[in-house]
Design an enzyme around this catalytic site. Structure first.
Site, PDB file in Angstrom:
ATOM      1  N   GLY A  61     -10.531   8.082  -5.281  1.00 50.19           N
ATOM      2  CA  GLY A  61      -9.541   8.591  -6.211  1.00 50.19           C
ATOM      3  C   GLY A  61      -9.379  10.085  -6.218  1.00 50.19           C
ATOM      4  O   GLY A  61      -8.562  10.613  -6.985  1.00 50.19           O
ATOM      5  N   ASP A  62     -10.144  10.812  -5.396  1.00 54.09           N
ATOM      6  CA  ASP A  62     -10.029  12.268  -5.361  1.00 54.09           C
ATOM      7  C   ASP A  62     -10.286  12.734  -3.935  1.00 54.09           C
ATOM      8  O   ASP A  62     -10.126  11.960  -3.002  1.00 54.09           O
ATOM      9  CB  ASP A  62     -11.003  12.896  -6.367  1.00 54.09           C
TER      10      ASP A  62
END
Length: 475
Positions: A250-251
């Site tokens: 997610g990052d």
């Protein structure tokens, strides 16, 4: 059919050449490092009462096993083997001269009870927890002032059960900053290999204040919506090699850091001599490779090649802000393929928050000697957004042999930067339209000690990038 087979064979040979070149480079940074170190003493976690049923809490078993193995640290070291099963545990620490080895069907599972993750002091180069003022939760697997540490397996799994932590984050009910899956501090000769990391509460692999670190053949997985689940974050660390990894999270897939504002400036420990190669990444919330935004101790001598970035928000990104100080310089990124990336290249001069109101607003970062070459991309939203800082132009930003298929009618947006470009499609912004082949200002990676004397190669660039793009097309 015969023609397709021949093409595949050619691409296979070219890919092998790329891997061979980069294994040589990584070998220089991480000389003689291997996950296959013989340990004369070995125990299994079940010998200490652990139960692999996914329900029984095994924190004491891990702690007791490692306490026992410490007696062999000066006798050739030891191995702790985790067999097939689901081994629920809270945070536990490692020792020097240790191999933590997981069976292919072993899963170490982080406890969903936050009290099983002790609260510890913030990092000195951050001055506080990264998310909240004050302290932070200790990582699931941790260690400080260690040497000769190996975390490996036959692709066994370490699962942080991060969903509960992500919920607390979104609901603003955290009392302390979330924990990482693995964090080693002030350590040398660290190898992390042949494992799958899933659902980290926060960052996955965080070597901080370390040297001689090898991360290879690692898979990192988290939902694309999961907050701040960075893949691999070398932080104020030197002589780091990261290769042959797959990250979907997610990052940022890989992000290099070195401390936060006045705390990072004061601690003054840079990240340098970092080799990254053969990485495939997918992230909806970050970049395939990123720098910062915590970069106040400085980042330099970074070389990355063989990056395949798909279905992501950013491809390559540098993040900083007034008050950071520090520098990002002498960065060489080459042989990059992108597919379905919103912004291929982004440099942001006003990104991120500050730890407190004590930062020096006049501490401006230096961003210089950044070379990005041999990049191809399809289904790209915007080619680049490159933004410096008023009174602090970012300099010697060099783009060469970059070909992007872009949707936007305005592919480039540049301000407060200067540099050079050559063979860039679509044509780069005006600030970069000099020819870098006619100047010595473009960084070519040769000042790095690990790659001294090696010139970038142009002849194989297109062929080297065909293989990952073909693979994406066939998925």
């Amino acid at each position: 059919m015969r023609r397709s087979a021949s093409l595949f064979q050619v691409l296979l040979v070219l890919t092998t050449m790329v891997k061979t070149q980069w294994s040589t480079v990584s070998g220089i940074y991480c000389k003689e490092m291997s996950p296959n170190v013989y340990r004369p003493h070995s125990v299994t976690i079940t010998e200490f009462g652990a139960v692999g049923d996914g329900v029984t809490l095994n924190t004491k078993a891990f702690q007791n096993a490692i306490f026992y193995l410490n007696s062999f640290a000066d006798k050739g070291g030891a191995q702790l083997f985790v067999p097939a099963g689901k081994w629920l545990t809270g945070s536990f620490g490692l020792i020097s001269h240790l191999t933590l080895s997981l069976d292919k069907d072993a899963v170490i599972i982080g406890s969903p009870d936050s009290s099983d993750w002790p609260v510890v002091d913030p990092l000195p180069s951050y001055g506080r927890g990264r998310e909240l003022p004050g302290k932070r939760h200790q990582s699931l697997i941790f260690g400080s002032y260690l040497t000769d540490v190996i975390i490996t397996g036959a692709n066994g799994t370490i699962d942080g059960q991060g969903a509960i932590w992500w919920g607390w984050f979104h609901n603003n009910t955290l009392n302390y900053t979330r924990p990482h899956l693995v964090e080693l501090m002030y350590s040398t000769n660290v190898v992390i290999s042949n494992l799958t990391f899933t659902n980290s509460p926060f960052w996955n692999i965080h070597p901080v204040y370390c040297s001689q670190v090898l991360v290879q053949h690692v898979t990192i997985l988290a939902p694309l919506y999961s907050p701040n689940t960075d893949g691999i974050d070398p932080d104020s660390s030197t002589n780091v090699c990261i290769n042959n990894c797959y990250v979907r999270n997610g990052d940022d897939v890989i992000v290099i850091k070195s401390g936060w504002d006045e705390y990072g400036i004061s601690f003054a420990k840079p990240s340098s001599n970092i080799s990254i190669s053969n990485i495939t990444g997918e992230t909806r919330g970050g970049a395939g490779i990123a720098f910062g935004s915590e970069m106040s101790g400085g980042i330099s001598e970074v070389r990355a090649e063989g990056l395949h970035i798909i279905n992501s928000l950013h491809g390559i990104r540098i993040k900083t802000a007034p008050g950071r100080g520090g520098y990002v310089k002498n960065v060489f990124i080459a042989d990059v393929s992108m597919d379905n990336v919103s912004i291929a290249i982004r440099i942001s001069g006003n990104f991120g928050e500050h730890p407190d109101d004590k930062y020096d607003r006049n501490a401006l970062p230096m961003i210089s000697n950044i070379t990005i070459k041999d990049v191809v991309g399809i289904n790209i939203g915007v080619a680049g957004i490159l933004e410096g800082i008023h009174g602090d132009k970012f300099s010697n930003i060099c783009l060469s042999n970059v070909s992007l298929s872009v949707h936007s009618a305005h592919p480039w947006n540049c301000s407060l930067i200067e540099g050079y470009s050559n063979s860039v499609i679509p044509e780069s912004c005006e600030q970069l339209r000099s020819n870098c082949r006619q100047t010595s200002d473009c960084y070519d990676g040769s000042s790095s000690s690990a790659i001294h004397g090696q010139e970038p190669r142009d002849t194989l660039s297109t062929s080297r990038l065909l293989n990952p793009l073909m693979k994406f097309a066939l998925l």
